[in-house]
Every structure is written in structure tokens, then in C-alpha cells.
Design an enzyme around this catalytic site. Structure first.
Site, PDB file in Angstrom:
ATOM      1  N   HIS A 194     -19.507  -0.023   8.588  1.00 15.06           N
ATOM      2  CA  HIS A 194     -19.263   0.163  10.024  1.00 15.06           C
ATOM      3  C   HIS A 194     -20.549   0.200  10.832  1.00 15.06           C
ATOM      4  O   HIS A 194     -20.520   0.234  12.053  1.00 15.06           O
ATOM      5  CB  HIS A 194     -18.465   1.444  10.255  1.00 15.06           C
ATOM      6  CG  HIS A 194     -17.162   1.424   9.524  1.00 15.06           C
ATOM      7  ND1 HIS A 194     -17.029   1.896   8.241  1.00 15.06           N
ATOM      8  CD2 HIS A 194     -15.956   0.925   9.863  1.00 15.06           C
ATOM      9  CE1 HIS A 194     -15.791   1.704   7.836  1.00 15.06           C
ATOM     10  NE2 HIS A 194     -15.120   1.124   8.797  1.00 15.06           N
ATOM     11  N   CYS A 211     -15.794  -1.585   2.741  1.00 10.22           N
ATOM     12  CA  CYS A 211     -14.677  -2.254   3.433  1.00 10.22           C
ATOM     13  C   CYS A 211     -15.081  -3.703   3.672  1.00 10.22           C
ATOM     14  O   CYS A 211     -16.177  -4.125   3.273  1.00 10.22           O
ATOM     15  CB  CYS A 211     -14.362  -1.528   4.745  1.00 10.22           C
ATOM     16  SG  CYS A 211     -12.751  -1.966   5.447  1.00 10.22           S
TER      17      CYS A 211
HETATM   18  N1  GLN Z   1      -9.599  -7.658   2.835  1.00  9.88           N
HETATM   19  C1  GLN Z   1      -9.752  -7.074   4.125  1.00  9.88           C
HETATM   20  C2  GLN Z   1     -11.121  -7.409   4.677  1.00  9.88           C
HETATM   21  O1  GLN Z   1     -12.043  -7.468   3.954  1.00  9.88           O
HETATM   22  C3  GLN Z   1      -9.585  -5.571   4.094  1.00  9.88           C
HETATM   23  C4  GLN Z   1      -9.622  -4.959   5.469  1.00  9.88           C
HETATM   24  C5  GLN Z   1      -9.363  -3.471   5.525  1.00  9.88           C
HETATM   25  O2  GLN Z   1      -9.543  -2.776   4.559  1.00  9.88           O
HETATM   26  N2  GLN Z   1      -8.973  -2.958   6.623  1.00  9.88           N
HETATM   27  O3  GLN Z   1     -11.318  -7.591   5.849  1.00  9.88           O
HETATM   28 ZN    ZN Z   2     -11.128  -1.200   4.249  1.00  8.55          ZN
END
Ligand code: GLN
Ligand code: ZN
Length: 767
Positions: free
Chosen positions: A703, A735
């Protein structure tokens, strides 16, 4: 009988507030212009409600960012780190608290944000110190009341109740319980109420949705003290007490004994509540009941016939003048106006009601409940017909899907063999090193990529041209991943707008609005798909790009899907069957895709479930039922493949400690999770609970554009190694990377790969 609502959406039908806020933040408009947009929006809302027959209209439900942030400023609950802001420059302070501030000599972080109960709306989390003081600081509630009064509208100001306000917040130090701050907070309420009653305010709406939660005895007592004291001090004030999102449950007796004018009931979430109240010996029939009949959380047309029966039941016990007709909760969670939708199929459109239509429904229900209702009977018939067509519509009902659901067997939610057997087979098939490295799926969605998609959607880019641009981008990403030495690759998700919308657009049973925006937080809005019918998959959805990516390399590429619970959770879902059934339908469609990916040579498939935790019901006693069907739906989606195929899942937003055993029950071969922001706090869960399968605790926070150092990542991996078996640890960011830019992504991933290599060397005692 009268009508009222708890609150109205404030972003504007064309997202005017979002646009004005963003223009103000970037310096394109000044303060006066922003304030003007706010006043316009408030005025439109009030006039709209007045025009459509709402008798008691709320004020102070507007906010430039969030109503709980507004409350913090109303109560002077401003964290110390903002002390250098000039309190006369209100908006600067306000947005600094909302978004952080980095300019000149000031560098201050934003306040934390979290989900508002079980909605997709995020509020700013109040922060409390042990020596916390409160003062009546922002006069917004007074100003808004006057603003409406100037238009000739005498409103019901809305104020978050003190107990909910305290419970929504966080203690910023040890050694005290925030509920004990009530004594200091109440005097500010008295001051506010005093000023309002001096202005002849008759009603104040106190929102206490904490009454839908499991409260302690002490918290319940706080509720009693609050409203008894307010009533004692202001005997003429009419207290409208609002609970929503669930039943009053075990808090009902407390609520019934409060000296309030009105109790608001969410009869959509808790239809049995009216009976409970009417039968209770603690109910005083002079206490007005607000019947929250119109769904404030979903977009379906009300069922007038059913609602009128409920109203009739109420009027058989209490006088009509003691009844309000209302929506279940604030309409904040539904889009503005269905009339704007010109592209929705008319058959589907007739089943829907957005905020404006919900106001009309509330008024119509009131009129239909009065003796001389002839003028409204045609609306009743229209409503009945629309709901009847929904029951039998071919657009909704697909016998094949229903048959598949009823033929589901226990075996469909189980892989062939248990994890240890699968793990051995996968080791053999995949030949991955220790500490395998991977990413979560998306790579940076650059301006160009977003532009291609937009142009393609508008028909300005041909299918061929669009495809070759996406193909090139995928190829570049594969080459980059090979070059830096990742062990499991992804195609990058460049063709996807949003992880739910992408699949919704390809599945049967979903419709999309053009203007169905709902506020998620601050200026961020989402447009949830409308899941109206039985879900089925017409044709493969992701095979083309996944197989293309795999064709470019010998290294395994992960197929990338969104899971059934997340698709359900982030859509407006049908209310004519249990959520669990809808979820299983999505699960079967995803299962077909998983099987097809396997058939097409993908050896690893990830099924994302970032929303699984937020689906938890508000009351703990309801958790297990939800977890049972949610986990099962995931398993159905994942269990159609051979042992050798490795299933991954991914979750964000940590805080899994209390449901970790259910997460383990999902039985994914590998789970990747967000942990890095909390310095692997999550790993504590694994000290007590032995997570059986493989796991990739995110080693850096995506983030932020900050590039994590090699040392940082290694330190986190060492921590992971202390609580997890080495053979189970994966190395990945926490993420997807779609919000990042390429330069920092490249640097960060290089460090990540190096860290994994160092960990392997350590294992071989080479360092
Ligand atoms: N596969 C998705 C991405 O990488 C997962 C997104 C999420 O966890 N919100 O964007
Ligand atoms: Zn995520």
C-alpha cells in the site's frame, strides 16, 4: 402514521462530492467552491425528500468525508499529532485527519480507517487517550440544522450515540477502558442538545448500532445511563433511537426500557423483531416504533404486500400515530437514482429501487396504510406485478443451475486426498525450491493500460489491437519475472478492471448499472454488480490470457480467479434465496473455470478470497453458520482438480486470529496473506494453532511506494521461520501490485527474491 429516514447518500448522483473533494485536494478549486458543492448536495437531498413525502427529514447525515470523522471533530476528539494545525483552518485539519498531511515542516499520518459494521463503507476510527478530554468543537450539526431551516425544513439532526462512538474507537494507550470516558463525553452531548433545543429542535436521532452487537453488562448500562440522563435533562426532547444492521437481540429489554420517543427497527435484517416487541411486557405502547421496512442495504423493490401485512400487525397493537414508516438503515449504502439507468434491461430494472425510489416506496406504504388510499392502489398493483414477474422470470431461473445445486454431494467439497499426500505429489510435479517466491496476481495498472481498456470499451480500439497490447504487456511481465528469478509467475491481470466486475461481466446472472455508485470511503466510490439471477458460466473466462502467459515460459504460471465468497460479498445480491445458495452457484461456476485451467496446463491456480472475513455476521453466535457455508463454497470451487494441481488462496486485511481454524478448513494448498503492516503480528495465531498447509505471510506492504530493504524482508522471514515449518513458507508481497508503479515494484521484488535466496543459503549453512 408518518415517514422518516435515517440518512441519505451524499456523494451526489454524478459523484459531485468526489469530484469536488479531489479538485480541492489538488488545489484546482478553493474552499468556498467545495463548501458550495456541499451546500448544493444537502439542499438537493432535503428538497428531494420533501418533494417525495418524507415527513421527518434528517440533517447532519451529510459529510465531506465520513460521519464518524465529523463526530470526532464535533466532540473535539482530535489526536495530539494534529496539534500544530490551525484550528481556524478547519478543512485543512479535517482532511489531515482523514488523509494524512505532508507539506513544509509537517508530516502527520492519517487516522485509521475500518469497515462500518458489516458494510463496505469505511469510517475513521476515533482515537482515545487515557486523559482524553472532549469539547463541543465543530458546530456542523447546528449549522446544518439552520441551513435546512432556512429552506423551510425542520429536520431531525442525526448524532452518533455516545456508546457507539466510544465503542467504534480505539484506546491509544493501555490502562483504561474507553467506555469509562462516557462521563467526560456526556457533558458535550448535553451542550449540543442544549443548543439544538434552543433552536426548537423537536427530534434528535441518536444512532446506536452497537445495539446490534454482543454488548457487555457494563456497555448496556452505559446505554441506559446515557438516555436516562439525556431524558432527565431534556424532558421535552424527543429521542429517536436508531439501531440497524441486526436485531436488538439480548439488548432488546434494555432498549425497551429507555425513556425514548421512538425505537427504530431494522425489519429487513430482523423481521421477527416486531413480534418480540409487541409481545414483550417491557414494551410501552406509547413508545413509537419506526418500521424499517425498505431495504437500505440492497437495491430490490420492496414487496408492498408483505410490508403492508407487517404494518397491519403493528397497527393492531399500537396507534397509527405511534408508527413511522422508514428504511431499514441509512440509504447511504444504496445508489442514488434508478431513473438515471438507461442501459439496464427493462425487465431487470422493474425489480429495482435505488435511494430515490425507496423514498417513494416509504411514502406509498404510508399512503396504502391509510383508509382513503384509492389513489395509490395502482402503485400497489404495479409493485405486485413486478415482484411476481421476478418470481418466475426466465432471466433469473435456470433449472440446470438449480439441479446442479441440489445434486451437490459431500465429495464435491473435498480434494481427492488430504494435504500431506497432495503436498508430496505437488513437490514432485512442481519441483519448487524452499521458500518459493511469487506475487499475488496483479502488476502495476499503468495509465496506458487503463487507457487501452477504456478505449476498447468505448469501441475506439479494435479487439485485435487491444489483444496485442495486452499480450505484449503480459509478455513483458513474464520476461521481467523470469529475469529477476521468481519461482511462480503470474500474467499480471492487465485485462481486468476490478476483480469482481471482471468475473461478473462474464457470468450469467449479473447486471451492471451506469451510475450505481456507493461511497466506500472519503471520495472513493464503488459500483457493485447486481447479482439478480442463477449464476452460470457460459464459457471460459480466464483461459485465454493464462494459457498465453504459460506458453511464454517453462516456469509455472498461476491461474488467477476471484473466489465465490468475495464475488458474493462485493455485489448487490438477490434476496429471494439464501446467500449460501447464491454462493454455491458462484462456486460451481468458478469450479468449472478451475477445472478448465487445469486441463489447459496450468499447474497452480489461485482463488482469491479477500472478503471472507468481512462477511462475518455482527453477532458472534451467528459466525459459525456463516463460516460453514462460506468455507464450503470455497472448497466446492477448489476441489475439482487433481492432487497434483496446487490451489492457492489469498486474503487481505489480517485479523484472522479468531477464525484461523476455519481458514485452515478451506484446505487451500497455499495461502498468501497480508501481514507486513502489522509486522507479522498475525503470526502469533500460528504459535497456538498449527496451520496445516503452506503459507506465504506477506513480507512487504504494497500500500506504500516504499521499497523494503533486503534486511527488512529477511527479518520478517526469520520471524516466520520461528513459528512455521520451513517447508511450508512462501515468500511474497502482501497483496496485488496493481496500485503501484513499475520502478518501485521492480526494486522491491528484486529484494524479495534475494531475501528468499539468502534464506535458502542459511538452510544449507552457506551463510
Ligand atoms: N489477485 C488480486 C490482485 O493481485 C488480489 C487482490 C486483492 O487481494 N484484493 O490484484
Ligand atoms: Zn490482497
Amino acid at each position: 402514521m408518518k415517514t422518516t429516514i435515517l440518512g441519505y447518500p451524499r456523494i451526489g448522483s454524478q459523484r459531485e462530492l468526489k469530484k469536488a473533494n479531489e479538485a480541492f485536494w489538488s488545489g484546482r478549486i478553493d474552499k468556498d467552491e467545495l463548501l458550495k458543492t456541499g451546500s448544493e448536495l444537502k439542499k438537493q437531498n432535503w428538497i428531494q425528500q420533501q418533494k417525495l413525502g418524507i415527513d421527518l427529514i434528517p440533517s447532519n447525515d451529510f459529510s465531506f468525508y465520513d460521519q464518524i470523522l465529523d463526530a470526532c471533530l464535533t466532540f473535539g476528539c482530535i489526536p495530539k499529532r494534529y496539534k500544530n494545525f490551525d484550528k481556524n483552518n478547519f478543512l485543512e485539519l479535517y482532511f489531515a485527519m482523514a488523509r494524512g498531511y505532508q507539506k513544509d515542516h509537517l508530516d502527520v499520518t492519517a487516522m485509521e480507517m475500518t469497515k462500518w459494521f458489516d458494510t463496505n463503507y469505511h469510517y475513521i476510527v476515533p482515537e482515545f487517550e487515557k486523559d482524553q478530554n472532549f469539547e463541543f468543537f465543530s458546530k456542523k450539526i447546528i449549522d446544518e440544522y439552520k441551513e435546512a431551516l432556512a429552506l423551510g425544513i425542520k429536520t431531525k439532526p442525526v448524532l452518533i450515540g455516545p456508546v457507539t462512538f466510544l465503542l467504534l474507537g480505539k484506546e491509544k494507550a493501555d490502562g483504561f477502558d474507553r467506555i469509562d470516558l462516557l462521563d467526560k463525553l456526556l457533558p458535550v452531548y448535553f451542550e449540543i442538545i442544549g443548543e439544538l433545543t434552543n433552536l426548537d429542535v423537536e427530534y434528535i436521532q441518536f444512532d446506536e448500532p452497537c445495539l446490534a452487537l454482543n454488548l457487555s453488562e457494563k456497555e448496556r448500562e452505559a446505554i441506559t445511563t446515557t438516555y436516562e440522563t439525556i431524558h432527565a435533562k431534556f424532558p421535552k426532547l424527543r429521542i429517536y433511537l436508531a439501531n440497524y444492521f441486526d436485531c436488538y437481540g439480548e439488548n432488546l429489554d434494555t432498549a425497551l426500557q429507555l425513556p425514548v420517543d421512538t425505537l427504530h427497527l431494522d425489519l429487513v435484517r430482523c423481521p421477527s423483531q416486531l413480534d418480540d416487541i409487541l409481545e414483550s411486557k417491557n414494551y410501552n405502547p406509547k413508545t413509537k416504533l419506526a418500521l424499517g421496512l425498505v431495504d437500505g442495504r440492497n437495491i430490490w423493490k420492496n414487496d408492498f404486500e408483505a410490508s403492508l401485512k407487517i404494518i397491519e400487525k403493528a397497527t393492531s397493537s399500537i396507534l397509527p400515530e405511534n408508527i413511522w414508516i422508514s428504511a431499514s438503515c441509512s440509504l447511504l449504502h444504496t445508489p442514488y437514482d434508478l431513473d438515471l439507468e438507461t442501459n439496464l434491461q427493462s425487465e431487470i430494472k422493474q425489480w429495482l429501487a435505488f435511494s430515490k425510489q425507496k423514498l417513494e416506496e416509504i411514502t406509498t406504504l404510508k399512503e396504502l396504510s391509510t383508509p382513503n388510499n384509492e389513489a395509490y392502489l395502482s402503485l400497489f398493483e404495479e409493485n405486485k406485478l413486478a415482484n411476481l414477474t421476478r418470481q418466475s422470470s426466465k432471466l433469473i431461473h435456470n433449472q440446470n443451475v438449480k439441479d446442479r445445486i441440489s445434486n451437490l454431494k459431500e465429495a464435491d467439497s473435498h480434494r481427492e486426498n488430504n494435504f500431506s499426500i497432495r503436498q508430496a505429489k505437488q513437490k514432485e510435479a512442481l519441483k519448487l525450491p524452499l521458500y518459493p517466491t511469487t506475487t499475488i496476481g496483479s502488476f502495476p495498472q499503468t495509465k496506458e493500460v487503463r487507457n487501452w481498456r477504456l478505449k476498447y470499451k468505448k469501441g475506439l480500439l479494435s479487439q485485435n489491437d487491444y489483444d496485442s497490447l495486452i499480450a505484449k504487456e503480459i509478455e513483458n511481465s513474464i520476461r521481467f519475472q523470469e529475469e529477476i528469478g521468481l519461482d511462480v509467475l503470474v500474467h499480471g491481470e492487465f485485462e481486468r478492471n476490478d476483480m469482481v466486475e471482471y468475473f461478473g461481466e462474464k457470468l450469467n446472472g449479473f447486471a451492471f448499472s451506469d451510475y450505481g455508485w456507493v461511497q466506500s470511503y472519503g471520495s472513493r466510490c464503488v459500483k457493485p454488480p447486481i447479482l439478480f439471477g442463477d449464476v452460470s458460466r457460459e464459457k471460459p473466462m480466464t483461459i485465454k490470457w493464462s494459457t498465453y502467459a504459460q506458453s511464454l515460459t517453462d516456469i509455472p504460471v498461476k491461474g488467477m480467479l476471484t473466489g465465490p465468497v468475495t464475488i458474493l460479498q462485493w455485489s448487490f445480491v438477490r434476496n429471494d434465496q439464501p446467500r449460501a445458495t447464491t454462493c454455491n452457484q458462484i462456486a460451481l461456476a468458478i469450479r468449472d473455470e478451475v477445472v478448465d485451467l487445469e486441463k489447459n496446463g496450468l499447474k497452480i491456480i489461485q482463488i482469491d478470497e479477500p472478503a471472507i472475513r468481512e462477511g462475518l455476521p455482527l453477532r458472534k453466535e451467528d459466525w459459525q453458520h456463516y463460516l460453514n457455508w462460506a468455507v464450503k463454497a470455497f472448497r466446492i470451487s477448489a476441489s475439482g482438480v487433481n492432487d497434483e494441481t496446487q490451489i492457492h488462496t489469498h486474503m487481505c486485511y489480517s485479523e484472522f486470529n479468531d477464525i484461523i481454524s476455519n481458514i485452515a478448513d478451506m484446505d487451500a494448498d497455499v495461502i498468501t496473506i497480508e501481514t507486513s503492516r502489522s509486522e507479522m503480528e498475525l503470526l502469533n495465531a500460528f504459535v497456538n494453532f498449527k496451520y496445516p498447509n503452506e503459507i506465504g505471510p506477506g513480507v512487504y506492504d504494497i500500500h506504500s511506494p516504499r521499497v523494503p530493504s533486503l534486511e527488512e524482508i529477511e527479518t520478517l522471514l526469520m520471524k516466520a521461520k520461528n513459528v512455521l515449518p520451513t517447508q511450508h513458507i512462501w515468500v511474497n508481497p502482501d497483496c496485488g501490485l496493481k496500485t503501484r508503479d513499475w520502478p518501485e515494484t521492480k526494486e522491491a521484488l528484486k529484494n524479495l527474491v534475494k531475501a528468499a535466496k539468502n534464506m535458502r543459503k542459511r538452510e544449507l549453512k552457506l551463510i
